[in-house]
Write an enzyme that holds these catalytic residues in place. Structure first.
Site, PDB file in Angstrom:
ATOM      1  N   SER A   1       0.822  -1.217   0.000  1.00 17.64           N
ATOM      2  CA  SER A   1       0.000   0.000   0.000  1.00 17.64           C
ATOM      3  C   SER A   1       0.860   1.274   0.000  1.00 17.64           C
ATOM      4  CB  SER A   1      -0.898   0.028   1.244  1.00 17.64           C
ATOM      5  OG  SER A   1      -1.658  -1.151   1.325  1.00 17.64           O
TER       6      SER A   1
HETATM    7  N1  SAM Z   1      -0.869  -4.560   4.013  1.00 17.63           N
HETATM    8  C1  SAM Z   1      -0.143  -4.924   2.824  1.00 17.63           C
HETATM    9  C2  SAM Z   1       1.273  -4.435   2.828  1.00 17.63           C
HETATM   10  O1  SAM Z   1       1.661  -3.730   3.755  1.00 17.63           O
HETATM   11  O2  SAM Z   1       2.010  -4.810   1.895  1.00 17.63           O
HETATM   12  C3  SAM Z   1      -0.845  -4.520   1.560  1.00 17.63           C
HETATM   13  C4  SAM Z   1      -1.967  -5.403   1.264  1.00 17.63           C
HETATM   14  S1  SAM Z   1      -2.575  -5.479  -0.371  1.00 17.63           S
HETATM   15  C5  SAM Z   1      -3.118  -3.855  -0.718  1.00 17.63           C
HETATM   16  C6  SAM Z   1      -4.076  -6.387  -0.028  1.00 17.63           C
HETATM   17  C7  SAM Z   1      -3.842  -7.830   0.330  1.00 17.63           C
HETATM   18  O3  SAM Z   1      -5.071  -8.392   0.756  1.00 17.63           O
HETATM   19  C8  SAM Z   1      -3.316  -8.710  -0.798  1.00 17.63           C
HETATM   20  O4  SAM Z   1      -2.104  -9.294  -0.438  1.00 17.63           O
HETATM   21  C9  SAM Z   1      -4.411  -9.768  -0.958  1.00 17.63           C
HETATM   22  O5  SAM Z   1      -3.915 -11.054  -1.307  1.00 17.63           O
HETATM   23  C10 SAM Z   1      -5.023  -9.751   0.432  1.00 17.63           C
HETATM   24  N2  SAM Z   1      -6.387 -10.294   0.533  1.00 17.63           N
HETATM   25  C11 SAM Z   1      -7.450 -10.110  -0.279  1.00 17.63           C
HETATM   26  N3  SAM Z   1      -8.507 -10.812   0.182  1.00 17.63           N
HETATM   27  C12 SAM Z   1      -8.098 -11.466   1.309  1.00 17.63           C
HETATM   28  C13 SAM Z   1      -8.717 -12.349   2.234  1.00 17.63           C
HETATM   29  N4  SAM Z   1      -9.994 -12.755   2.112  1.00 17.63           N
HETATM   30  N5  SAM Z   1      -7.997 -12.807   3.269  1.00 17.63           N
HETATM   31  C14 SAM Z   1      -6.711 -12.446   3.438  1.00 17.63           C
HETATM   32  N6  SAM Z   1      -6.056 -11.618   2.590  1.00 17.63           N
HETATM   33  C15 SAM Z   1      -6.746 -11.125   1.540  1.00 17.63           C
END
Ligand code: SAM
Length: 218
Positions: A64
């Protein structure tokens, strides 16, 4: 680039991208000054680590924007003694920031490859109060519930009922909610009682979808 150059870029990032946009919590600012974002991006993106936006990581996901990480962390209103749940570990960067703001952090990632990489990165940065779990975070992580605060880094159609149920009364959920493709609203939901909640709109955002049983279809 040397560690010193990255450190200088990190200080500039906090001043120009975060403080300049109104983030004031001194603990959040200190954590953002400490965590080396260059160690959480894919190796080919280290030089761009202090770019003012999201960047690609493995498995076609993103780390992000630093400002959004700081805004979400500030909105959680952490004092240092809380148990926090993060949904969407991604690179592990936000979890490393949360590790400095709370006593205990559980972070759930649905892509096993990312969960494994983040676990290694967090261990190499001595974030011993963070546990990364591979699974469907739209269902929360009931094993460690209840939580003082929950942050969801992907956008869902609404706040999953499972997450509300795992939040303490008085606790906060910060999460983008809205259309799958398009703008969403970054919300802070405070649980005010067994069934009551207060919703505040913080910012329009554009986030990747929260998939899973209580998110969007994968
Ligand atoms: N917080 C992260 C970082 O600091 O790098 C950025 C996260 S990224 C914007 C969103 C993440 O949410 C992705 O890695 C995606 O695989 C995960 N995601 C989406 N749906 C999810 C779910 N149901 N359970 C867990 N993770 C999920």
């Amino acid at each position: 680039m040397s560690r010193i150059d990255f450190a200088a870029r990190r200080q500039a990032m906090v001043a120009q991208q975060i403080e300049a946009r109104g983030i004031t919590d001194p603990r959040v600012l200190a954590a953002m000054r400490e965590v080396p974002r260059e160690d959480f991006v894919s190796p080919g993106w280290r030089e761009e680590a202090y770019h003012d936006g999201p960047l690609p990581i493995e498995a076609e996901q993103t780390i992000s924007q630093p400002y959004i990480v700081s805004l979400m962390c500030e909105a959680l209103m952490l004092q240092g003694d809380e148990r926090v749940l993060e949904i969407g570990t991604g690179s592990g960067y936000a979890a490393a920031v949360l590790a400095r703001l709370a006593a205990e952090v559980h972070s759930v990632e649905c892509i096993a490859e990312l969960a494994e990489l983040a676990t290694k990165r967090l261990a190499s940065h001595h974030c011993s109060n963070v546990a990364v779990h591979a699974g469907d975070g739209s269902l929360g992580w009931p094993n460690a519930a209840p939580y003082d605060a929950i942050v969801v880094t992907a956008a869902g159609p609404d706040v999953p009922a499972a997450l509300r149920a795992q939040l303490k009364i008085g606790g906060r959920i910060v999460m983008p909610v809205g259309e799958r493709n398009g703008l969403q609203e970054l919300l802070r939901i405070t649980r005010t009682g067994d069934h009551g909640e207060r919703r505040e709109m913080l910012l329009p955002v554009r986030s990747v979808p929260l998939t899973g049983a209580q998110g969007w279809p994968g």
